[in-house]
Scaffold this motif. Sequence first.
Motif, PDB file in Angstrom:
ATOM      1  N   ILE A  67      22.774   3.062  -1.528  1.00 45.95           N
ATOM      2  CA  ILE A  67      21.398   3.257  -1.037  1.00 45.95           C
ATOM      3  C   ILE A  67      20.564   2.007  -1.293  1.00 45.95           C
ATOM      4  O   ILE A  67      19.810   1.551  -0.428  1.00 45.95           O
ATOM      5  N   THR A  68      20.689   1.430  -2.496  1.00 39.27           N
ATOM      6  CA  THR A  68      19.939   0.209  -2.833  1.00 39.27           C
ATOM      7  C   THR A  68      20.308  -0.929  -1.895  1.00 39.27           C
ATOM      8  O   THR A  68      19.441  -1.688  -1.449  1.00 39.27           O
ATOM      9  N   ALA A  69      21.591  -1.056  -1.581  1.00 38.53           N
ATOM     10  CA  ALA A  69      22.020  -2.111  -0.657  1.00 38.53           C
ATOM     11  C   ALA A  69      21.374  -1.926   0.707  1.00 38.53           C
ATOM     12  O   ALA A  69      20.889  -2.885   1.324  1.00 38.53           O
ATOM     13  N   ARG A  70      21.341  -0.696   1.182  1.00 38.18           N
ATOM     14  CA  ARG A  70      20.738  -0.440   2.491  1.00 38.18           C
ATOM     15  C   ARG A  70      19.230  -0.643   2.472  1.00 38.18           C
ATOM     16  O   ARG A  70      18.635  -1.096   3.452  1.00 38.18           O
ATOM     17  N   VAL A  71      18.603  -0.296   1.360  1.00 38.39           N
ATOM     18  CA  VAL A  71      17.168  -0.565   1.210  1.00 38.39           C
ATOM     19  C   VAL A  71      16.908  -2.065   1.273  1.00 38.39           C
ATOM     20  O   VAL A  71      15.993  -2.524   1.970  1.00 38.39           O
ATOM     21  N   LYS A  82       0.812  -1.220   0.000  1.00 37.96           N
ATOM     22  CA  LYS A  82       0.000   0.000   0.000  1.00 37.96           C
ATOM     23  C   LYS A  82       0.843   1.265   0.000  1.00 37.96           C
ATOM     24  O   LYS A  82       0.325   2.365   0.177  1.00 37.96           O
ATOM     25  N   LEU A  83       2.142   1.138  -0.193  1.00 34.47           N
ATOM     26  CA  LEU A  83       3.013   2.297  -0.216  1.00 34.47           C
ATOM     27  C   LEU A  83       2.649   3.184  -1.410  1.00 34.47           C
ATOM     28  O   LEU A  83       2.263   2.689  -2.466  1.00 34.47           O
ATOM     29  N   ALA A  84       2.794   4.498  -1.231  1.00 34.91           N
ATOM     30  CA  ALA A  84       2.371   5.434  -2.280  1.00 34.91           C
ATOM     31  C   ALA A  84       3.216   5.318  -3.538  1.00 34.91           C
ATOM     32  O   ALA A  84       2.752   5.617  -4.639  1.00 34.91           O
ATOM     33  N   GLY A  85       4.451   4.918  -3.421  1.00 35.06           N
ATOM     34  CA  GLY A  85       5.317   4.779  -4.577  1.00 35.06           C
ATOM     35  C   GLY A  85       6.552   3.992  -4.214  1.00 35.06           C
ATOM     36  O   GLY A  85       6.850   3.784  -3.027  1.00 35.06           O
ATOM     37  N   TYR A  86       7.308   3.567  -5.236  1.00 30.21           N
ATOM     38  CA  TYR A  86       8.433   2.663  -4.984  1.00 30.21           C
ATOM     39  C   TYR A  86       9.728   3.165  -5.622  1.00 30.21           C
ATOM     40  O   TYR A  86      10.611   2.376  -5.919  1.00 30.21           O
ATOM     41  N   SER A  87       9.839   4.460  -5.806  1.00 32.24           N
ATOM     42  CA  SER A  87      11.106   5.010  -6.264  1.00 32.24           C
ATOM     43  C   SER A  87      12.136   4.831  -5.156  1.00 32.24           C
ATOM     44  O   SER A  87      11.799   4.623  -3.981  1.00 32.24           O
ATOM     45  N   LEU A  88      13.399   4.929  -5.529  1.00 35.14           N
ATOM     46  CA  LEU A  88      14.446   4.754  -4.530  1.00 35.14           C
ATOM     47  C   LEU A  88      14.334   5.820  -3.437  1.00 35.14           C
ATOM     48  O   LEU A  88      14.559   5.537  -2.249  1.00 35.14           O
ATOM     49  N   GLU A  89      13.944   7.063  -3.815  1.00 42.48           N
ATOM     50  CA  GLU A  89      13.775   8.115  -2.815  1.00 42.48           C
ATOM     51  C   GLU A  89      12.669   7.773  -1.831  1.00 42.48           C
ATOM     52  O   GLU A  89      12.825   7.928  -0.614  1.00 42.48           O
ATOM     53  N   LYS A  90      11.542   7.298  -2.349  1.00 45.43           N
ATOM     54  CA  LYS A  90      10.414   6.991  -1.461  1.00 45.43           C
ATOM     55  C   LYS A  90      10.749   5.833  -0.522  1.00 45.43           C
ATOM     56  O   LYS A  90      10.400   5.852   0.666  1.00 45.43           O
ATOM     57  N   LEU A  91      11.432   4.831  -1.045  1.00 49.09           N
ATOM     58  CA  LEU A  91      11.784   3.691  -0.193  1.00 49.09           C
ATOM     59  C   LEU A  91      12.792   4.107   0.879  1.00 49.09           C
ATOM     60  O   LEU A  91      12.689   3.702   2.038  1.00 49.09           O
ATOM     61  N   ALA A  92      13.767   4.918   0.485  1.00 47.56           N
ATOM     62  CA  ALA A  92      14.765   5.364   1.455  1.00 47.56           C
ATOM     63  C   ALA A  92      14.110   6.201   2.548  1.00 47.56           C
ATOM     64  O   ALA A  92      14.439   6.072   3.737  1.00 47.56           O
ATOM     65  N   THR A  93      13.170   7.060   2.167  1.00 49.01           N
ATOM     66  CA  THR A  93      12.463   7.874   3.167  1.00 49.01           C
ATOM     67  C   THR A  93      11.641   6.992   4.096  1.00 49.01           C
ATOM     68  O   THR A  93      11.654   7.171   5.323  1.00 49.01           O
ATOM     69  N   TRP A  94      10.920   6.029   3.506  1.00 51.73           N
ATOM     70  CA  TRP A  94      10.096   5.106   4.315  1.00 51.73           C
ATOM     71  C   TRP A  94      10.950   4.312   5.296  1.00 51.73           C
ATOM     72  O   TRP A  94      10.576   4.125   6.463  1.00 51.73           O
ATOM     73  N   LEU A  95      12.100   3.881   4.856  1.00 53.60           N
ATOM     74  CA  LEU A  95      12.956   3.027   5.681  1.00 53.60           C
ATOM     75  C   LEU A  95      14.003   3.820   6.466  1.00 53.60           C
ATOM     76  O   LEU A  95      14.868   3.221   7.109  1.00 53.60           O
ATOM     77  N   ASP A  96      13.916   5.153   6.407  1.00 51.76           N
ATOM     78  CA  ASP A  96      14.805   6.038   7.164  1.00 51.76           C
ATOM     79  C   ASP A  96      16.273   5.815   6.781  1.00 51.76           C
ATOM     80  O   ASP A  96      17.142   5.626   7.632  1.00 51.76           O
TER      81      ASP A  96
END
Length: 711
Positions: free
Chosen positions: A169-173, A140-154
């Motif tokens: 960043i991708t590795a940390r995500v 249900k996340l609003a979007g799945y760009s790398l920025e949005k995922l990084a923000t969601w996952l802090d």
Amino acid sequence: MDRTQGGAPLLALDAVVVDTETTGLDPRKARIIELAAVRLSAGKLVDGDSFRQLIRPGAESIPAGITEVHGIDDAAVAAAPPFADVWPRFREYLGAGIVIGHTIGFDLAVWRRECEEAGLPWSRPRTLDTRLLAEIAAPKLAGYSLEKLATWLDIDLAGRHTALGDAIITARVFLALVPQLRDHGIRTVAEAERACRALTAVLDDQVRSGWAEAVEPPSRLDAERTLRRYDAYAFRRRNRDIMRTPAVFVTPDTPISQAVGRMGQEKISSLYVADSLGASEEIKAVDAGILTERDVLRAIDRFGAGALELPVRQIMARPLIAVPADAFLYRAIGRMSRHKIRHLGVVDERGHVVGALSARDLLRLRAGEAISLGDEIDDAQDAHALSVAWARLPHLAGALSGEGLSGREIAEVISRELGALSRQAAVIAERTMRESGRGEPPVPYALVVLGSAGRGESMLAMDQDNAVIFAHGDPDGPEDRWFAAFGEHVADILHQAGVPYCKGGVMAKNAAWRGSVATWLSRVDHWISRSNPADLLSVDIFFDLRAVHGDAALAMEVRQAAYDAADGQTAFAKLLVDTVRIPGSLTLFGGIRTEGGRIDIKSAGLFGLVAAARAMAIRYHVMDRSTPARLAGVKALAHASESDLDALMEAHGVFLDLIVAQQIEDAAHGLPPSNAVAIKPLSSRAQDRLRAALEAVAHVDDLARDLLFLH
């Protein structure tokens, strides 16, 4: 390419995380201008291990709009090497493992096109896509760009829109997604791949955009998957089968000359050493030492002939390294290899020395690489390392099946390693308690496994069933509170390593499954004298208990007391039988009832068979744990219904054969192992065996009741 990684745990994955910068967003036209990658080892980002290289895209200019995104212009790449010079080094960095990227299908498409343009060989790596994994973890996340995922996952976005920065960043995500995926029942690479393939709408959109498939189709993986072969002998025979008895002991003050004479007399290459020479069965390995021929030779080399007059204590090794008598031989082989020794003590459940093993005893065995599994578990220092070792189990089960081991034999191996995993989780939990300031265990205790793990009948679909028995202490007293925290750590470690929390709460972290010896004896008295059917939904598995860590004598005392208290209590045994429910699994004309083409064999017969065998064993005071041994013990004592009991033993083997084979197949395809077996793929012989087994258990509850009141 390594195709054995499907069972690899996401928690402890070895992988390379990549990012590609290009001249545009259309993979059919874009040229690569930068490649970057970072490495994950055992589920951790390796600091300083990276690849970054600018690439000259031929005569094509980099559009100004693209330069605004990643900051790379024509001047930056003017002196850079072409793709053909960079790719071999980059491919070497990728290796043969898993490659992870965000929208990895785009990267694969441009890599493939560049290879084709340069006349370089192309073979796609095995891949995972953080974009797809994120949609599984958070649909249900609003979007799945790398920025949005990084923000969601802090996660810090430093370095965004540079190839190396985006790879980090991708590795940390990815690492942050792993616990989220675990909550959705996704723990391994194959399970993640299968879940990603279910996102058909997303995948179709990507393919229409010219991207490569982000996750490889299963048919390709299956075609290239290979199983290493293991010598099955070491997984069938136990240490007690070949150990030498009795173990020969001397005292520490014995002159080395006398010890050498004793070795010659007994025709052995080692002696055990103990302060008091009672029966070897009364000497614990932790209190013993060992003297070998090599120790004597080294002493002579160091001290000359005078070494023979020295006491044994000056050159012996202590403590004696040992293995359990009922463990499989591969455990002994692995332990010798790890410690680089040639002699082991063999101990019983109480830790008392009952025999000796040497490399000569094991010389004819060729157990191959799988022997290291047991000691990899024993060496693990955290949940990541445990997960790495544990993830090999489905592959090992498949290899053993290919070697012709029965489902029952494979289940015994799985059970032993589940016990070892639980033991090492306890070791790690004890260390965690010390480091957090909680100190050592306040009193002696035993961690025990229950149910199928205790019986030696675990399969790949498992969860935690464990308990703690400690020497003394009141409920919610200081001892109990220490073990409550300890139990939490054990449960969390096992869950992270790949053994899920027990849905029924049968774990030492819960008050009902830990207590002092006195508390457990009180519970046993309640179960047997005042229990009702509602109380017995899970307590019957207590009678399967087996100690895997700590003071095994405590567990043996409680188990013996439980059997003694149940002796002659037919009402209690009857209550246990009354919980047995055998659904009708055969049609009027002998067909097998299925749901979705499968039959849940545990529900259809295995559960009831095991429960009935346990109830009869309690009634006849048969102390064996395994279901076949219990049925054989009842048969020997009851002298009735012998053919029916034989049929149940056969049915038990059939059920385990079919379930284990199906679980191995499902695990290879990324399906969570279950007890549901697909009927259509079975041969006619296998279907006939299953029908006969289902017929044998159809009236097991009535048979058990008849035998309960036979005498």
